[in-house]
Scaffold this active site. Structure first.
Site, PDB file in Angstrom:
ATOM      1  N   LYS A  56      60.934  33.627  64.149  1.00  0.00           N
ATOM      2  CA  LYS A  56      62.334  33.885  64.498  1.00  0.00           C
ATOM      3  C   LYS A  56      62.602  33.540  65.964  1.00  0.00           C
ATOM      4  CE  LYS A  56      64.761  37.298  62.854  1.00  0.00           C
ATOM      5  NZ  LYS A  56      65.657  36.704  61.864  1.00  0.00           N
TER       6      LYS A  56
ATOM      7  N   GLY B 231      72.446  33.566  53.745  1.00  0.00           N
ATOM      8  CA  GLY B 231      71.758  34.825  53.461  1.00  0.00           C
ATOM      9  C   GLY B 231      72.754  35.919  53.140  1.00  0.00           C
ATOM     10  N   GLY B 232      73.854  35.544  52.468  1.00  0.00           N
ATOM     11  CA  GLY B 232      74.948  36.479  52.221  1.00  0.00           C
ATOM     12  C   GLY B 232      74.672  37.545  51.191  1.00  0.00           C
ATOM     13  N   ARG B 233      73.504  37.478  50.509  1.00  0.00           N
ATOM     14  CA  ARG B 233      73.170  38.527  49.539  1.00  0.00           C
ATOM     15  C   ARG B 233      72.040  39.408  50.045  1.00  0.00           C
ATOM     16  NH1 ARG B 233      76.810  40.035  46.934  1.00  0.00           N
ATOM     17  NH2 ARG B 233      75.590  40.696  45.126  1.00  0.00           N
ATOM     18  N   GLY B 234      71.689  39.227  51.306  1.00  0.00           N
ATOM     19  CA  GLY B 234      70.664  40.080  51.898  1.00  0.00           C
ATOM     20  C   GLY B 234      71.238  41.383  52.400  1.00  0.00           C
ATOM     21  N   PHE B 235      70.396  42.158  53.055  1.00  0.00           N
ATOM     22  CA  PHE B 235      70.785  43.479  53.550  1.00  0.00           C
ATOM     23  C   PHE B 235      71.989  43.390  54.484  1.00  0.00           C
ATOM     24  CE2 PHE B 235      69.532  46.704  56.985  1.00  0.00           C
ATOM     25  CZ  PHE B 235      70.370  47.677  56.475  1.00  0.00           C
TER      26      PHE B 235
END
Length: 586
Positions: A169, A22-26
């Site tokens: 989650k 998820g390295g391009r998320g917020f």
């Protein structure tokens, strides 16, 4: 055991390979830049996009990609083999948030969150990964009904969580923590509370959208409930601390979850007010009863269950309502002790940076003070002299006009004379006044008498031409409408003309014209003024009524379609089917 310790120290002295899922998320973007700035990490950026699209501000990542200090991988969390390929050879996995989740899509959320966590755990064990840090959420211990005051890690998972994403989650977090110390994998989870900051796509934008449509005036409940907030750079700092702590303090860190906050709890509505004020919106001040909002949410829940989303996200509204009406503060004592975590950005500074980053969504300053932008009421009235009078811009002028209109109303409708007789008397009175004024001397008892200029009674050629053109235009339109009615083809035109004429006939035939004119006169001098003063409240009520009406229409249409299909089916079933006769040709 000594050899194992030496291996870990050697691992810290050389560049380590880590993967940011998820390295391009917020949060993922912030963590990637943080790791590259440290200089002792080789970073793999993994996300759902097939290729990486860099922003102009990501020069550090661009240089790292060119020098092989960073690489990008297309991540498919539902594909175990793809996940294993991404993680192969890495020593640390930072499992960040999954982007693009739709809370109305149960299957997609379960696949990406729960099944994705299972695939990541399996791939970590197969690839001999040493450490796995999961970015969870403080929402996993919040059921939406009970307050949490200074809650610590001993809080259990609720038996039911209203928010489906938080529920999944919690399941993913439990899976990751239970996988600790299996095949050499060490795990921990971080639970940040109400993450915000530049680049946020959910938390702050949701509030701004509510403010944009007029909800920024309202406080749900008393407004005294306390909450913890976390600036996004502090969350990434906590992940770095967790990765280091898993090396040295495995007994006290591995297999555990830690709350992460800014260590500065404040009133939820005060935090929201600071954001809104900084972006030019009105500070919330009107308090709505919690029971009223719950009633509205119950109606929206019915709409969501019966008719689908319908243009709004019910889960997001419910989550906002729960945050806005409950105390939610958490203790970071465990994170400070075991992870050596301390915020690097204060809450005040974080709010300032967030306001600056969302300046493109700020309300225009001309609309904040109301000095240069017209209100909706003024626009409805045309924004001219009539608007100034009916909106009481000048109280003396508006009151004078109101008294004159009341006298005219009495003269024409309440005096007991017919309308023609009243009009004749009025013209006679005007004639005497004009003539009497003209005969007055220029100086009367020391007062100067101003003459009425003859130009006041003249109509310019342009005005006359405009009036004639408007009259001709109206006559032509009416003639066209009459021609369309004569053909008997345009039913919409028929109803547009017939319905207003019918209501006019009812008013005149029932001798209620006086009542309607009187009510109209009072409303003209009050309704627009009240609307301008309570514009947001009235717009909110209108929006709720529109939503309810829309839901009712959709429900009736669905019921009618079902009834129609059933009636057609019964009709076809009851009607005997006749085979077509075939005549032989001779």
């Amino acid at each position: 055991m000594a050899a194992a310790v030496d291996d870990r120290f050697a691992d810290l002295q050389n560049p380590k390979t880590c993967v940011v899922l998820g390295g391009r998320g917020f949060l993922g973007r912030s963590l990637v830049l943080k790791l590259l700035n440290l200089g002792n990490w080789i970073v793999r950026v993994a996300d759902s996009a097939e290729s990486i699209q860099l922003r102009s501000s990501e020069s550090l990542l661009s240089d790292a990609l060119s020098s092989a200090r960073a690489s990008y991988f297309h991540l498919k969390l539902w594909d175990k083999h793809n996940v294993a390929k991404v993680l192969e050879g890495a020593s640390v996995i930072f499992y960040m948030d999954v982007a693009g989740l739709n809370p109305n899509d149960f299957y997609s959320c379960y696949t990406l969150i729960v099944q994705g966590a299972k695939n990541v755990i399996s791939a970590c064990r197969d690839c001999k990964v040493k450490r796995l840090i999961y970015n969870s959420s403080a929402d996993v211990v919040f059921d939406g009904f009970h307050d949490i005051r200074n809650g610590d890690e001993s809080l259990p998972y609720p038996w039911k969580i209203e928010n489906i994403i938080s529920d999944f989650k919690a399941q993913a977090e439990a899976l990751i923590l239970s996988a600790n110390d299996i095949d050499g994998l060490l795990t921990c989870a971080l639970r940040p509370s109400n993450v915000f900051g530049p680049g946020d796509r959910d938390f702050v934008p949701f509030f701004l959208e509510l403010a944009r449509i007029g909800f920024s005036k309202f406080i749900i409940g008393t407004g005294d409930n306390m909450s913890d907030f976390t600036f996004y750079e502090n969350v990434t700092q906590a992940h770095i601390c967790a990765a280091e702590a898993l090396n040295f303090q495995t007994v006290s860190v591995a297999g555990k979850a830690f709350f992460i906050t800014n260590l500065e709890p404040m009133k939820f509505w005060e935090f929201l007010s600071l954001l809104l004020e900084g972006l030019g919106y009105q500070r919330p001040h009107t308090k709505l009863p919690v029971n009223l909002v719950q009633l509205i949410l119950s109606v929206l829940e019915w709409m969501h269950d019966k008719l689908g989303p319908g243009g709004f996200s019910y889960p997001l509204l419910v989550h906002f309502f729960q945050l806005a009406t409950h105390n939610r503060t958490f203790s970071c004592a465990a994170a400070r002790k075991e992870l050596a975590y301390l915020p690097i950005v204060s809450l005040e500074e974080g709010i300032t940076l967030t306001i600056e980053s969302f300046s493109h969504l700020a309300r225009e300053q001309s609309g904040c003070d109301g000095s240069t932008e017209q209100s909706k009421a003024a626009k409805l009235l045309g924004g001219g002299k009539v608007a100034d009078v009916l909106l009481w811009r000048n109280e003396k002028t508006s009151f004078t006009c109101f008294i004159v209109m009341v006298l005219l109303f009495y003269w024409f409708f309440l005096s007991g004379s017919t309308f023609i007789s009243s009009a004749a008397k009025f013209l006679m009175l005007v004639t005497f006044l004009l003539f009497g004024w003209g005969t007055l001397p220029s100086n009367l008892f020391g007062f100067q008498t101003k003459r009425i200029s003859s130009s006041s009674f003249k109509i310019s050629d342009s005005e006359m031409k405009g009036s004639v053109a408007t009259t001709v235009h109206l006559l032509n339109n009416n003639y066209k409408n009459i021609r369309r009615l004569r053909k008997g083809e345009d039913w919409l035109m028929f109803f547009k003309i017939a319905i207003p004429l019918y209501f006019l006939k009812l008013i005149l035939s029932a001798h209620k014209l006086t009542t309607f004119v009187g009510i109209g006169l009072v409303l003209a001098f009050t309704a627009f003024f009240v609307y301008e003063q309570y514009q947001s409240e009235i717009d909110l009520l209108a929006a709720i009524l529109f939503i309810l009406l829309n839901a009712l229409m959709r429900y009736l249409m669905s019921v009618l379609s079902v009834l129609t299909s059933r009636l057609l089916h019964k009709f076809r079933k009851a009607r005997p089917h006749k085979e077509p006769e075939v005549k032989e040709l001779t």
